[in-house]
Design an enzyme around this catalytic site. Structure first.
Site, PDB file in Angstrom:
ATOM      1  N   CYS A   2       0.593  -1.618  -0.313  1.00 51.71           N
ATOM      2  CA  CYS A   2       0.037  -0.147  -0.077  1.00 51.71           C
ATOM      3  C   CYS A   2       1.059   0.958  -0.189  1.00 51.71           C
ATOM      4  CB  CYS A   2      -1.216   0.045   1.152  1.00 51.71           C
ATOM      5  SG  CYS A   2      -2.153  -1.493   1.216  1.00 51.71           S
ATOM      6  N   ARG A  27       4.016  -0.298  -4.485  1.00 53.43           N
ATOM      7  CA  ARG A  27       4.208  -1.240  -3.879  1.00 53.43           C
ATOM      8  C   ARG A  27       2.250  -1.517  -3.148  1.00 53.43           C
ATOM      9  NH1 ARG A  27       6.249   1.693   0.586  1.00 53.43           N
ATOM     10  NH2 ARG A  27       5.147   1.243   2.212  1.00 53.43           N
ATOM     11  N   TRP A  75      -2.742  -2.386  -1.542  1.00 57.51           N
ATOM     12  CA  TRP A  75      -1.923  -4.433  -1.516  1.00 57.51           C
ATOM     13  C   TRP A  75      -2.798  -4.678  -0.927  1.00 57.51           C
ATOM     14  CZ3 TRP A  75      -0.089  -8.368   1.455  1.00 57.51           C
ATOM     15  CH2 TRP A  75       0.317  -9.380   0.360  1.00 57.51           C
ATOM     16  N   ASN A 101      -1.478   2.549   5.573  1.00 55.83           N
ATOM     17  CA  ASN A 101      -1.100   0.970   5.068  1.00 55.83           C
ATOM     18  C   ASN A 101      -0.049   0.214   6.378  1.00 55.83           C
ATOM     19  OD1 ASN A 101       0.829  -0.407   3.854  1.00 55.83           O
ATOM     20  ND2 ASN A 101       2.394   1.160   4.299  1.00 55.83           N
ATOM     21  N   GLY A 102      -0.983  -0.976   6.487  1.00 59.28           N
ATOM     22  CA  GLY A 102      -0.367  -2.468   7.662  1.00 59.28           C
ATOM     23  C   GLY A 102      -1.398  -2.753   7.917  1.00 59.28           C
ATOM     24  N   GLU A 490      17.255 -17.453  -8.098  1.00 59.79           N
ATOM     25  CA  GLU A 490      17.190 -16.054  -8.146  1.00 59.79           C
ATOM     26  C   GLU A 490      16.576 -16.547  -9.807  1.00 59.79           C
ATOM     27  OE1 GLU A 490      16.228 -13.930  -7.227  1.00 59.79           O
ATOM     28  OE2 GLU A 490      15.951 -12.268  -8.187  1.00 59.79           O
ATOM     29  N   LYS A 494      12.671 -14.953 -10.755  1.00 66.66           N
ATOM     30  CA  LYS A 494      12.356 -13.863 -11.889  1.00 66.66           C
ATOM     31  C   LYS A 494      11.320 -14.717 -12.698  1.00 66.66           C
ATOM     32  CE  LYS A 494      13.722 -10.472  -9.755  1.00 66.66           C
ATOM     33  NZ  LYS A 494      14.304 -11.495  -9.166  1.00 66.66           N
ATOM     34  N   GLU A 497       7.881 -14.637 -11.031  1.00 63.87           N
ATOM     35  CA  GLU A 497       6.859 -13.389 -10.649  1.00 63.87           C
ATOM     36  C   GLU A 497       6.630 -12.716 -11.820  1.00 63.87           C
ATOM     37  OE1 GLU A 497       9.550 -11.326  -7.544  1.00 63.87           O
ATOM     38  OE2 GLU A 497      10.988 -11.661  -8.913  1.00 63.87           O
ATOM     39  N   HIS A 513      17.574 -37.049  -7.695  1.00 63.25           N
ATOM     40  CA  HIS A 513      17.570 -36.532  -6.994  1.00 63.25           C
ATOM     41  C   HIS A 513      15.446 -36.667  -6.629  1.00 63.25           C
ATOM     42  CE1 HIS A 513      20.931 -38.336  -4.229  1.00 63.25           C
ATOM     43  NE2 HIS A 513      21.283 -37.099  -4.885  1.00 63.25           N
ATOM     44  N   LYS A 612       6.262  -4.307  -3.765  1.00 66.57           N
ATOM     45  CA  LYS A 612       7.497  -3.909  -4.126  1.00 66.57           C
ATOM     46  C   LYS A 612       8.102  -4.583  -1.982  1.00 66.57           C
ATOM     47  CE  LYS A 612      11.723  -2.921  -5.302  1.00 66.57           C
ATOM     48  NZ  LYS A 612      12.469  -4.356  -6.250  1.00 66.57           N
TER      49      LYS A 612
HETATM   50  C1  AGP Z   1      11.931  -9.852  -6.541  1.00 63.67           C
HETATM   51  O1  AGP Z   1      12.186 -10.080  -7.553  1.00 63.67           O
HETATM   52  C2  AGP Z   1      10.960 -10.169  -5.047  1.00 63.67           C
HETATM   53  N1  AGP Z   1      10.468  -8.388  -5.876  1.00 63.67           N
HETATM   54  C3  AGP Z   1      10.990 -10.563  -3.821  1.00 63.67           C
HETATM   55  O2  AGP Z   1      11.509 -11.554  -3.489  1.00 63.67           O
HETATM   56  C4  AGP Z   1      11.503  -9.707  -2.851  1.00 63.67           C
HETATM   57  O3  AGP Z   1      13.235  -9.456  -3.156  1.00 63.67           O
HETATM   58  C5  AGP Z   1      11.955 -10.060  -1.211  1.00 63.67           C
HETATM   59  O4  AGP Z   1      10.084  -8.964  -1.351  1.00 63.67           O
HETATM   60  C6  AGP Z   1      12.625  -8.762  -0.105  1.00 63.67           C
HETATM   61  O5  AGP Z   1      12.358  -7.775  -0.588  1.00 63.67           O
HETATM   62  P1  AGP Z   1      13.463  -6.500   0.282  1.00 63.67           P
HETATM   63  O6  AGP Z   1      14.467  -6.573  -0.233  1.00 63.67           O
HETATM   64  O7  AGP Z   1      13.160  -4.876   0.321  1.00 63.67           O
HETATM   65  O8  AGP Z   1      13.572  -7.008   1.782  1.00 63.67           O
END
Ligand code: AGP
Length: 617
Positions: A2, A27, A75, A101-102, A490, A494, A497, A513, A612
């Site tokens: 948010c 956000r 969000w 927000n929260g 990673e 990517k 997501e 395995h 984010k």
């Molecule tokens: C990564 O592409 C994601 N958007 C997510 O995994 C992110 O890295 C994670 O939420 C941690 O965020 P931060 O580094 O702001 O703590």
């Protein structure tokens, strides 16, 4: 999670708020809404969907005049994303309006209490409960808004950044924070104020900002300035105005189609900015104040525990290899969300490194609070300056990556690895676990990385062509060993997501395995097979895939012939030290996921269901 924006001053509030919401959309983008006081009455417009949907609706629904207003991009946590659950929320009398927000954790008991007093609720949100709680307190004790907010927040359990105003007293906005960020921009003549989750919505208006600390609230009055108090005991807090170091250019797309692509291409500069002033090759030293000042803590540490989430956790896994390899310090890497809830054995001889781009991730923040309460020394590696994790840490090092807007982390990952490499090298030197010639080689190679990232980026056309072939795949596997095992994780994250294709990362040797059962002629498998680091072993794994007809995309060192002879496609990266290879091998995987997502017409910068910065647990 948010974004909140507010304005009070001589300008028209609407354009400031709507543009601010667009900048905060990273956000959350499930719904958006705005409340304006148009000089006569309160006008509210809100809708499911993005800020652009709100913008299209607002002018049909309400007048956009007025110098006071608040806006929200959501969000969803409590209540599905729909028009009714969108913020702002208005109290039963229609006087008070709030954005939040929260999460208010005890909202159900508060709601029952309010219902017993005759309140009714339109939405399923915790926020509508809060605004009515404030109203009830205000009514019962005939309190001013600021005081009623304070009393209400002392009854609330949870996290919040809020902004609330009363349509009968529109010259005042009350804001407060606990666990969610809140910045106040102060106009040049002290006669206008901007409220936002981060400073991006007001960068073109002012460079002066106040960041509220947890458990603080501020009463912002047109022409009269701001007064900050502690929510718990009402004590006055001195207003500390900071000069912002970021500029507008840094938060715009700069000619790229997406923020993610811009941020991928920014990596050479971002990595340089990360080691600038810290890596002094001519003097053969690494200078990092946060490490220097706490050298004893690091050198006497039993172990280093790294806590992080998502991509930052992957950077932590790379760091585990670097710290153990170079500095010979045992390292454990923990998901912050697991660590905080499992009664970890931790004491004052442990060093905890928290990694977070945003510095606001709720689980990482809670993990470091737990670690500190047990006496551990906490070192933060954050990108966002002044963020909660940076402030809650005993010491730290910023990554200096610049604002990362794309929800999928790219430059955050490589700059985190860069900072962690610098720390490991500095400790290795202090401990004598690295020879001076190896140390110099590392410094030299690290300085060459930005140029080599540029070279890796040149494979873009090749990667685009490969993306076209595999864009309709239902599943992907990513394999790597040693330093490049976290890069495989990673790469898979990517792709998942932003393209919504199911992908898994595995240590290459672990494939036999289980995951090998998935391999057939429809399965694309990205294998990181750079020359240094278990190359022959990875080549054997590639043979195993080939004999099961899997489609192999090899990430190889420039000039490689062996994997080229086996793989369906290869993407070359320049040669470097094994310990630095993740900084290069991750680049083609970022581009692969980017191109596939674009070809599938997905929203690259704002993938569904994500945000984010995850400020809820
Ligand atoms: C990564 O592409 C994601 N958007 C997510 O995994 C992110 O890295 C994670 O939420 C941690 O965020 P931060 O580094 O702001 O703590």
């Amino acid at each position: 999670m948010c974004g909140i924006v507010g304005y009070i001053g001589p300008r028209k509030a609407y354009p400031i708020i709507i543009e601010g919401l667009k900048r905060l959309e990273y956000r959350g983008y499930d719904s958006a809404g705005i409340a304006l006081f148009d000089g006569k009455d309160l006008k509210v417009s809100k809708t499911k969907g993005k800020v652009a949907d709100l913008e299209a609706q607002v002018e049909k629904e309400i007048t956009t005049s007025g110098n006071v207003g608040i806006g929200h991009t959501r969000w969803a946590t409590h209540g599905v994303p729909n028009d009714v659950n969108s913020h702002p929320h208005v109290s039963n009398s229609g006087n008070l309006v709030i954005i939040h927000n929260g999460i208010i954790e005890n909202y159900e008991s508060l709601k029952l209490e309010l219902i017993s007093r005759g309140y009714t609720f339109k939405s399923d949100t915790d926020t509508e409960v809060l605004v009515n709680l404030i109203e009830e307190i205000q009514k019962q004790d005939n309190l001013k808004l600021g005081k009623a907010v304070q009393v209400a927040l002392n009854q609330v359990i949870g996290a919040y950044a809020i902004a609330v105003f009363d349509k009968n007293k529109p010259e005042e906005i009350v804001v407060a924070r606990l666990g969610s960020p809140l910045a106040i921009g102060i106009g040049d003549n002290d006669d206008e104020f901007f409220i936002a989750s981060d400073a991006s919505p007001f960068l073109e208006y002012t460079k002066n900002a106040v960041y509220l600390e947890d458990e603080e609230m501020a009463i912002i009055r047109f022409h009269k300035g701001i007064k900050i108090r502690k929510i718990k005991d009402d004590s006055v807090v001195e207003t500390f105005v900071q000069e912002l170091q970021i500029n507008l250019e840094q938060i715009e797309k700069g000619g790229f189609d997406h923020f993610m692509l811009k941020e991928i291409h920014e990596q050479p500069k971002a990595i340089t900015d990360t080691y600038r002033g810290r890596l002094l090759r001519n003097e053969a030293i690494i200078k990092m104040a946060g490490v220097e000042d706490n050298m004893k803590k690091f050198l006497n540490a039993n172990r280093i525990i790294i806590v992080a989430c998502g991509t930052s956790w992957h950077a932590g896994l790379v760091a585990e290899y670097i710290f153990e390899d170079l500095a010979r310090i045992p390292v454990e890497v923990e998901y912050a969300s697991e660590f905080r809830y499992r009664n970890p054995v931790i004491n004052e001889d442990d060093v905890v490194i928290a990694i977070s781009q945003s510095g606001e991730t709720a689980d990482t923040l809670a993990a470091i609070k737990l670690a500190r309460s047990k006496g551990a020394f906490v070192f933060g590696v954050c990108n966002v300056v002044g963020s909660s994790i940076a402030r809650e840490s005993d010491a730290g090092a910023y990554t200096h990556a610049g604002p990362e807007i794309g929800v999928a982390s790219t430059k955050a990952f490589t700059t985190q690895i860069t900072v962690l490499t610098l720390i490991a090298l500095r400790l290795a030197r202090a401990k004598g676990t690295i020879s001076s010639s190896d140390f110099r080689t590392h410094l030299l190679e690290l300085e060459l990385i930005p140029k080599k990232v540029e070279k890796a980026l040149e494979s873009d056309d090749n990667i685009k062509a490969i993306s076209k072939i595999y864009k309709d795949a239902k599943n992907f596997l990513y394999l790597g060993r040693g330093y490049n095992f976290p890069v495989a994780l990673e790469g898979a994250l990517k792709l998942k997501e932003i393209s919504y294709i199911h992908a898994e990362g595995y240590p290459a040797a672990e494939m036999k395995h289980g995951p090998i059962a998935l391999i057939d002629e429809n399965m694309p498998i990205a294998v990181i097979a750079t020359k240094k680091g278990h190359y022959e072993k990875v080549v054997s794994n590639i043979q195993e895939i080939k004999s099961r007809k899997g489609k192999i995309i090899g990430i190889v060192t420039e000039g490689d012939t062996q994997v080229r002879g086996l793989a369906d496609h290869v993407i070359e990266v320049p040669e470097t030290l094994e310990s630095l290879s993740p900084l290069l091998t991750t680049i083609p995987l970022q581009l692969l996921s980017y191109h596939i997502a674009v070809m599938l017409d997905k929203n690259v910068d704002q993938p569904r269901n994500l945000a984010k910065s995850v400020t809820v647990e």
